[in-house]
Design a protein around this motif. Structure first.
Motif, PDB file in Angstrom:
ATOM      1  N   CYS A 284      66.474  48.881  45.243  1.00  0.00           N
ATOM      2  CA  CYS A 284      64.916  49.092  44.275  1.00  0.00           C
ATOM      3  C   CYS A 284      63.820  48.570  44.250  1.00  0.00           C
ATOM      4  O   CYS A 284      62.984  49.335  44.012  1.00  0.00           O
ATOM      5  CB  CYS A 284      65.856  47.907  43.084  1.00  0.00           C
ATOM      6  SG  CYS A 284      67.286  48.496  42.643  1.00  0.00           S
ATOM      7  N   ILE A 285      63.393  47.730  45.731  1.00  0.00           N
ATOM      8  CA  ILE A 285      61.655  46.990  45.520  1.00  0.00           C
ATOM      9  C   ILE A 285      61.543  48.686  46.689  1.00  0.00           C
ATOM     10  O   ILE A 285      60.356  48.794  46.018  1.00  0.00           O
ATOM     11  CB  ILE A 285      62.126  46.094  46.613  1.00  0.00           C
ATOM     12  CG1 ILE A 285      62.855  44.896  45.838  1.00  0.00           C
ATOM     13  CG2 ILE A 285      61.075  45.813  46.887  1.00  0.00           C
ATOM     14  CD1 ILE A 285      62.920  43.467  47.170  1.00  0.00           C
ATOM     15  N   GLU A 286      62.412  49.527  47.420  1.00  0.00           N
ATOM     16  CA  GLU A 286      61.517  50.348  48.528  1.00  0.00           C
ATOM     17  C   GLU A 286      60.951  51.638  47.445  1.00  0.00           C
ATOM     18  O   GLU A 286      60.374  52.244  47.625  1.00  0.00           O
ATOM     19  CB  GLU A 286      62.222  50.576  49.359  1.00  0.00           C
ATOM     20  CG  GLU A 286      62.680  50.105  50.801  1.00  0.00           C
ATOM     21  CD  GLU A 286      61.498  49.809  51.072  1.00  0.00           C
ATOM     22  OE1 GLU A 286      60.488  50.531  51.064  1.00  0.00           O
ATOM     23  OE2 GLU A 286      60.275  48.740  51.506  1.00  0.00           O
ATOM     24  N   THR A 287      62.335  51.728  45.717  1.00  0.00           N
ATOM     25  CA  THR A 287      62.248  52.565  44.921  1.00  0.00           C
ATOM     26  C   THR A 287      60.861  52.535  44.414  1.00  0.00           C
ATOM     27  O   THR A 287      60.162  53.662  44.035  1.00  0.00           O
ATOM     28  CB  THR A 287      63.330  53.598  44.455  1.00  0.00           C
ATOM     29  OG1 THR A 287      64.130  53.449  45.609  1.00  0.00           O
ATOM     30  CG2 THR A 287      63.579  54.403  43.493  1.00  0.00           C
ATOM     31  N   ILE A 288      61.091  51.663  43.619  1.00  0.00           N
ATOM     32  CA  ILE A 288      59.645  50.855  43.469  1.00  0.00           C
ATOM     33  C   ILE A 288      58.147  51.558  43.525  1.00  0.00           C
ATOM     34  O   ILE A 288      57.036  51.556  42.760  1.00  0.00           O
ATOM     35  CB  ILE A 288      60.014  49.367  42.594  1.00  0.00           C
ATOM     36  CG1 ILE A 288      61.009  49.671  41.742  1.00  0.00           C
ATOM     37  CG2 ILE A 288      58.528  49.782  41.841  1.00  0.00           C
ATOM     38  CD1 ILE A 288      61.479  48.234  40.927  1.00  0.00           C
ATOM     39  N   SER A 289      58.445  50.685  44.852  1.00  0.00           N
ATOM     40  CA  SER A 289      57.283  50.529  45.420  1.00  0.00           C
ATOM     41  C   SER A 289      56.703  52.374  45.701  1.00  0.00           C
ATOM     42  O   SER A 289      55.952  52.288  46.215  1.00  0.00           O
ATOM     43  CB  SER A 289      57.483  49.987  47.073  1.00  0.00           C
ATOM     44  OG  SER A 289      57.651  51.161  48.420  1.00  0.00           O
TER      45      SER A 289
ATOM     46  N   PRO B 162      50.877  56.583  44.051  1.00  0.00           N
ATOM     47  CA  PRO B 162      49.953  57.920  43.403  1.00  0.00           C
ATOM     48  C   PRO B 162      49.498  56.590  42.682  1.00  0.00           C
ATOM     49  O   PRO B 162      48.123  56.888  42.418  1.00  0.00           O
ATOM     50  CB  PRO B 162      50.469  58.873  42.294  1.00  0.00           C
ATOM     51  CG  PRO B 162      52.232  58.249  42.328  1.00  0.00           C
ATOM     52  CD  PRO B 162      52.240  57.619  44.018  1.00  0.00           C
ATOM     53  N   GLY B 163      50.084  56.332  41.895  1.00  0.00           N
ATOM     54  CA  GLY B 163      48.824  55.067  40.757  1.00  0.00           C
ATOM     55  C   GLY B 163      48.539  53.777  41.606  1.00  0.00           C
ATOM     56  O   GLY B 163      47.434  53.836  41.571  1.00  0.00           O
ATOM     57  N   THR B 164      48.965  53.816  42.299  1.00  0.00           N
ATOM     58  CA  THR B 164      47.754  52.863  43.576  1.00  0.00           C
ATOM     59  C   THR B 164      46.738  53.660  44.440  1.00  0.00           C
ATOM     60  O   THR B 164      45.818  52.599  44.339  1.00  0.00           O
ATOM     61  CB  THR B 164      48.739  51.850  44.595  1.00  0.00           C
ATOM     62  OG1 THR B 164      49.491  52.966  45.837  1.00  0.00           O
ATOM     63  CG2 THR B 164      49.828  51.011  43.612  1.00  0.00           C
ATOM     64  N   LEU B 165      47.205  54.523  44.478  1.00  0.00           N
ATOM     65  CA  LEU B 165      45.707  55.599  45.163  1.00  0.00           C
ATOM     66  C   LEU B 165      44.924  55.608  43.787  1.00  0.00           C
ATOM     67  O   LEU B 165      43.774  55.189  44.093  1.00  0.00           O
ATOM     68  CB  LEU B 165      46.577  56.251  46.234  1.00  0.00           C
ATOM     69  CG  LEU B 165      47.406  56.938  46.995  1.00  0.00           C
ATOM     70  CD1 LEU B 165      47.642  58.112  48.027  1.00  0.00           C
ATOM     71  CD2 LEU B 165      45.842  55.965  48.153  1.00  0.00           C
TER      72      LEU B 165
ATOM     73  N   ALA C  81      38.882  54.077  41.687  1.00  0.00           N
ATOM     74  CA  ALA C  81      38.957  54.632  40.573  1.00  0.00           C
ATOM     75  C   ALA C  81      38.345  52.688  40.123  1.00  0.00           C
ATOM     76  O   ALA C  81      36.645  52.597  39.470  1.00  0.00           O
ATOM     77  CB  ALA C  81      39.906  54.751  38.848  1.00  0.00           C
ATOM     78  N   ALA C  82      39.186  51.904  40.489  1.00  0.00           N
ATOM     79  CA  ALA C  82      38.380  50.249  40.491  1.00  0.00           C
ATOM     80  C   ALA C  82      37.481  50.254  41.058  1.00  0.00           C
ATOM     81  O   ALA C  82      36.597  49.087  40.388  1.00  0.00           O
ATOM     82  CB  ALA C  82      39.758  49.955  40.446  1.00  0.00           C
ATOM     83  N   ASN C  83      36.919  50.759  42.000  1.00  0.00           N
ATOM     84  CA  ASN C  83      36.730  50.276  43.097  1.00  0.00           C
ATOM     85  C   ASN C  83      34.833  50.944  42.610  1.00  0.00           C
ATOM     86  O   ASN C  83      34.227  50.184  43.013  1.00  0.00           O
ATOM     87  CB  ASN C  83      36.664  50.477  44.477  1.00  0.00           C
ATOM     88  CG  ASN C  83      37.947  49.240  45.875  1.00  0.00           C
ATOM     89  OD1 ASN C  83      36.728  48.205  45.599  1.00  0.00           O
ATOM     90  ND2 ASN C  83      38.599  49.614  45.502  1.00  0.00           N
ATOM     91  N   MET C  84      35.329  52.390  42.329  1.00  0.00           N
ATOM     92  CA  MET C  84      33.846  52.408  42.022  1.00  0.00           C
ATOM     93  C   MET C  84      33.249  52.422  40.319  1.00  0.00           C
ATOM     94  O   MET C  84      31.818  52.110  40.708  1.00  0.00           O
ATOM     95  CB  MET C  84      33.969  54.745  41.716  1.00  0.00           C
ATOM     96  CG  MET C  84      33.931  54.889  42.994  1.00  0.00           C
ATOM     97  SD  MET C  84      32.826  54.575  43.893  1.00  0.00           S
ATOM     98  CE  MET C  84      33.349  54.289  45.092  1.00  0.00           C
ATOM     99  N   ILE C  85      33.951  51.451  39.636  1.00  0.00           N
ATOM    100  CA  ILE C  85      33.506  51.189  38.701  1.00  0.00           C
ATOM    101  C   ILE C  85      33.287  49.618  38.400  1.00  0.00           C
ATOM    102  O   ILE C  85      32.205  49.433  38.128  1.00  0.00           O
ATOM    103  CB  ILE C  85      35.213  50.964  37.702  1.00  0.00           C
ATOM    104  CG1 ILE C  85      35.083  52.284  36.777  1.00  0.00           C
ATOM    105  CG2 ILE C  85      34.543  50.277  36.273  1.00  0.00           C
ATOM    106  CD1 ILE C  85      36.491  52.352  36.159  1.00  0.00           C
TER     107      ILE C  85
END
Length: 225
Positions: free
Chosen positions: A145-150, A155-158, A163-167
Protein backbone atom coordinates in the motif's frame (compact mmCIF):
# COMPACT_ATOMS: atom_id res chain seq x y z
CA UNK A 1 -3.37 47.29 -10.12
CA UNK A 2 -2.37 44.25 -8.08
CA UNK A 3 -5.38 43.10 -6.07
CA UNK A 4 -3.43 40.55 -4.03
CA UNK A 5 0.07 39.12 -3.78
CA UNK A 6 -0.72 36.08 -5.93
CA UNK A 7 -2.08 38.15 -8.82
CA UNK A 8 1.49 38.42 -10.19
CA UNK A 9 1.00 34.79 -11.25
CA UNK A 10 -2.34 35.47 -12.96
CA UNK A 11 -2.18 34.07 -16.52
CA UNK A 12 -4.82 36.49 -17.82
CA UNK A 13 -3.97 39.75 -19.57
CA UNK A 14 -5.96 42.80 -20.67
CA UNK A 15 -4.25 43.05 -24.05
CA UNK A 16 -6.97 42.51 -26.69
CA UNK A 17 -8.79 40.41 -24.04
CA UNK A 18 -6.50 37.49 -24.91
CA UNK A 19 -4.50 35.28 -22.56
CA UNK A 20 -1.23 35.49 -24.46
CA UNK A 21 1.09 35.28 -21.46
CA UNK A 22 1.68 31.59 -22.13
CA UNK A 23 3.51 32.64 -25.30
CA UNK A 24 6.51 33.41 -23.08
CA UNK A 25 7.07 29.64 -22.91
CA UNK A 26 8.45 29.60 -26.45
CA UNK A 27 8.58 33.17 -27.77
CA UNK A 28 11.90 33.79 -26.03
CA UNK A 29 13.57 31.48 -28.51
CA UNK A 30 13.12 34.26 -31.08
CA UNK A 31 15.49 36.41 -29.04
CA UNK A 32 18.36 34.04 -29.69
CA UNK A 33 20.56 35.28 -32.55
CA UNK A 34 20.76 33.25 -35.74
CA UNK A 35 24.50 32.89 -35.15
CA UNK A 36 23.72 30.60 -32.20
CA UNK A 37 22.11 28.03 -34.51
CA UNK A 38 24.37 28.33 -37.56
CA UNK A 39 27.91 29.05 -36.38
CA UNK A 40 29.71 27.39 -33.41
CA UNK A 41 30.12 30.33 -31.04
CA UNK A 42 31.28 30.44 -27.43
CA UNK A 43 27.67 30.36 -26.29
CA UNK A 44 26.85 27.26 -28.31
CA UNK A 45 30.11 25.58 -27.25
CA UNK A 46 29.29 26.13 -23.58
CA UNK A 47 25.78 24.75 -24.09
CA UNK A 48 27.17 21.71 -25.94
CA UNK A 49 29.50 20.98 -23.02
CA UNK A 50 26.57 21.24 -20.60
CA UNK A 51 24.45 18.83 -22.65
CA UNK A 52 27.35 16.37 -22.97
CA UNK A 53 27.83 16.39 -19.20
CA UNK A 54 24.09 15.83 -18.64
CA UNK A 55 24.09 13.05 -21.25
CA UNK A 56 26.90 11.19 -19.47
CA UNK A 57 25.26 11.59 -16.07
CA UNK A 58 21.79 10.53 -17.22
CA UNK A 59 23.32 7.58 -19.07
CA UNK A 60 24.93 6.43 -15.82
CA UNK A 61 21.63 6.77 -13.93
CA UNK A 62 19.64 4.89 -16.58
CA UNK A 63 22.07 1.95 -16.67
CA UNK A 64 23.16 -0.30 -19.51
CA UNK A 65 19.65 -1.59 -20.29
CA UNK A 66 18.31 1.83 -21.31
CA UNK A 67 17.23 2.42 -24.88
CA UNK A 68 19.50 4.54 -27.05
CA UNK A 69 18.52 8.19 -27.13
CA UNK A 70 16.59 8.10 -23.86
CA UNK A 71 18.91 10.67 -22.29
CA UNK A 72 17.98 13.25 -24.90
CA UNK A 73 14.37 13.23 -23.67
CA UNK A 74 15.49 14.30 -20.21
CA UNK A 75 18.00 16.81 -21.59
CA UNK A 76 15.14 18.40 -23.56
CA UNK A 77 12.99 18.53 -20.42
CA UNK A 78 15.88 20.11 -18.51
CA UNK A 79 16.41 22.70 -21.26
CA UNK A 80 12.71 23.64 -21.45
CA UNK A 81 12.33 24.08 -17.68
CA UNK A 82 15.61 25.99 -17.39
CA UNK A 83 14.60 28.32 -20.21
CA UNK A 84 11.20 29.07 -18.66
CA UNK A 85 12.63 29.52 -15.18
CA UNK A 86 15.07 32.13 -16.42
CA UNK A 87 12.47 33.85 -18.60
CA UNK A 88 10.34 34.32 -15.47
CA UNK A 89 13.13 36.32 -13.81
CA UNK A 90 12.77 39.15 -16.33
CA UNK A 91 10.31 41.97 -15.51
CA UNK A 92 6.79 41.78 -16.98
CA UNK A 93 7.32 38.25 -18.32
CA UNK A 94 4.89 35.55 -17.27
CA UNK A 95 6.46 32.69 -15.28
CA UNK A 96 4.85 29.63 -16.85
CA UNK A 97 6.89 27.17 -14.76
CA UNK A 98 5.17 28.45 -11.60
CA UNK A 99 1.84 26.96 -12.72
CA UNK A 100 0.74 23.36 -12.29
CA UNK A 101 -0.74 23.49 -15.79
CA UNK A 102 2.83 23.62 -17.10
CA UNK A 103 4.59 21.35 -14.61
CA UNK A 104 1.92 18.62 -14.65
CA UNK A 105 2.00 18.68 -18.45
CA UNK A 106 5.64 17.63 -18.21
CA UNK A 107 5.56 15.21 -15.27
CA UNK A 108 2.28 13.35 -15.90
CA UNK A 109 2.98 12.09 -19.47
CA UNK A 110 6.49 11.02 -18.45
CA UNK A 111 5.21 9.07 -15.43
CA UNK A 112 2.35 7.47 -17.38
CA UNK A 113 4.69 6.35 -20.15
CA UNK A 114 7.08 4.84 -17.58
CA UNK A 115 4.25 2.96 -15.90
CA UNK A 116 2.72 1.66 -19.14
CA UNK A 117 6.09 0.53 -20.46
CA UNK A 118 7.09 -1.08 -17.15
CA UNK A 119 3.86 -2.97 -16.49
CA UNK A 120 3.62 -4.26 -20.06
CA UNK A 121 7.25 -5.29 -20.59
CA UNK A 122 8.56 -5.91 -17.04
CA UNK A 123 5.49 -6.94 -15.05
CA UNK A 124 7.33 -9.20 -12.60
CA UNK A 125 9.97 -6.55 -11.99
CA UNK A 126 7.28 -3.94 -11.26
CA UNK A 127 5.57 -6.26 -8.76
CA UNK A 128 8.93 -6.87 -7.08
CA UNK A 129 9.32 -3.11 -6.56
CA UNK A 130 6.17 -3.06 -4.45
CA UNK A 131 7.83 -5.14 -1.72
CA UNK A 132 11.36 -4.04 -0.68
CA UNK A 133 13.89 -6.82 -0.15
CA UNK A 134 14.01 -8.15 3.39
CA UNK A 135 10.48 -7.04 4.34
CA UNK A 136 8.85 -9.35 6.98
CA UNK A 137 5.82 -11.29 5.78
CA UNK A 138 3.52 -9.54 8.26
CA UNK A 139 4.39 -6.09 6.87
CA UNK A 140 4.14 -7.01 3.18
CA UNK A 141 0.49 -5.88 2.68
CA UNK A 142 1.26 -2.54 4.33
CA UNK A 143 4.44 -2.08 2.27
CA UNK A 144 2.49 -2.75 -0.94
CA UNK A 145 0.00 0.00 0.00
CA UNK A 146 2.77 2.43 0.94
CA UNK A 147 4.81 1.76 -2.21
CA UNK A 148 1.70 2.05 -4.40
CA UNK A 149 0.76 5.42 -2.89
CA UNK A 150 4.33 6.72 -3.17
CA UNK A 151 4.37 5.64 -6.80
CA UNK A 152 1.03 7.30 -7.59
CA UNK A 153 2.00 10.67 -6.12
CA UNK A 154 5.28 10.92 -8.02
CA UNK A 155 4.02 13.14 -10.87
CA UNK A 156 2.30 15.38 -8.33
CA UNK A 157 5.42 15.79 -6.21
CA UNK A 158 7.50 16.57 -9.30
CA UNK A 159 5.03 19.21 -10.45
CA UNK A 160 4.39 20.78 -7.04
CA UNK A 161 8.10 20.91 -6.15
CA UNK A 162 8.95 22.90 -9.28
CA UNK A 163 5.93 25.21 -9.10
CA UNK A 164 6.28 25.88 -5.35
CA UNK A 165 9.96 26.79 -5.60
CA UNK A 166 9.27 29.19 -8.46
CA UNK A 167 6.34 30.78 -6.62
CA UNK A 168 8.20 31.16 -3.31
CA UNK A 169 11.11 33.17 -4.71
CA UNK A 170 8.95 35.37 -6.92
CA UNK A 171 6.54 36.11 -4.06
CA UNK A 172 9.40 37.15 -1.78
CA UNK A 173 10.87 39.44 -4.43
CA UNK A 174 7.44 40.95 -5.18
CA UNK A 175 6.70 41.45 -1.49
CA UNK A 176 9.98 43.25 -0.86
CA UNK A 177 9.76 45.26 -4.08
CA UNK A 178 6.27 46.57 -3.23
CA UNK A 179 7.63 48.28 -0.10
CA UNK A 180 10.15 50.38 -2.03
CA UNK A 181 7.87 53.41 -2.42
CA UNK A 182 7.20 53.83 1.30
CA UNK A 183 10.67 53.61 2.87
CA UNK A 184 13.57 56.00 3.32
CA UNK A 185 16.59 56.21 1.00
CA UNK A 186 18.94 54.56 3.49
CA UNK A 187 16.70 51.50 3.82
CA UNK A 188 16.06 51.57 0.06
CA UNK A 189 19.76 50.99 -0.58
CA UNK A 190 19.65 47.93 1.69
CA UNK A 191 16.49 46.76 -0.08
CA UNK A 192 18.15 47.00 -3.52
CA UNK A 193 21.14 44.97 -2.28
CA UNK A 194 18.75 42.38 -0.85
CA UNK A 195 16.81 42.22 -4.14
CA UNK A 196 20.04 41.67 -6.10
CA UNK A 197 21.03 38.87 -3.72
CA UNK A 198 17.57 37.31 -4.08
CA UNK A 199 17.82 37.56 -7.85
CA UNK A 200 21.13 35.67 -7.76
CA UNK A 201 19.54 33.08 -5.46
CA UNK A 202 16.57 32.69 -7.81
CA UNK A 203 18.96 32.21 -10.74
CA UNK A 204 20.62 29.36 -8.85
CA UNK A 205 17.22 27.91 -7.88
CA UNK A 206 16.16 28.02 -11.56
CA UNK A 207 19.11 25.85 -12.51
CA UNK A 208 18.82 23.52 -9.51
CA UNK A 209 15.09 22.90 -9.88
CA UNK A 210 15.32 22.09 -13.59
CA UNK A 211 18.19 19.71 -12.80
CA UNK A 212 16.28 18.07 -9.94
CA UNK A 213 13.21 17.56 -12.15
CA UNK A 214 15.29 15.95 -14.91
CA UNK A 215 17.29 13.73 -12.51
CA UNK A 216 14.21 12.47 -10.65
CA UNK A 217 12.49 11.72 -13.96
CA UNK A 218 15.59 9.77 -14.99
CA UNK A 219 15.59 7.80 -11.74
CA UNK A 220 11.90 6.97 -12.13
CA UNK A 221 12.63 5.76 -15.66
CA UNK A 222 15.53 3.58 -14.51
CA UNK A 223 13.25 1.73 -12.06
CA UNK A 224 11.07 0.24 -14.82
CA UNK A 225 13.97 -1.48 -16.64
Amino acid sequence: MMTNLFSVFDPSTSMFNLSINWMSTTIGLMLMPTMFWLIPTRMSSIWNNITKTLHNEFKTLLGVNALNGTTFIFISVFSLILFNNFMGLFPYIFTSSSHLAFTLTLSLPLWISFMVYGWINHTQHMFAHLVPQGTPGVLMPFMVCIETISNLIRPGTLAVRLAANMIAGHLLMTLLGSTGTSISYSILTLLIITQIALLMLESAVSIIQSYVFAVLSTLYSSEVN
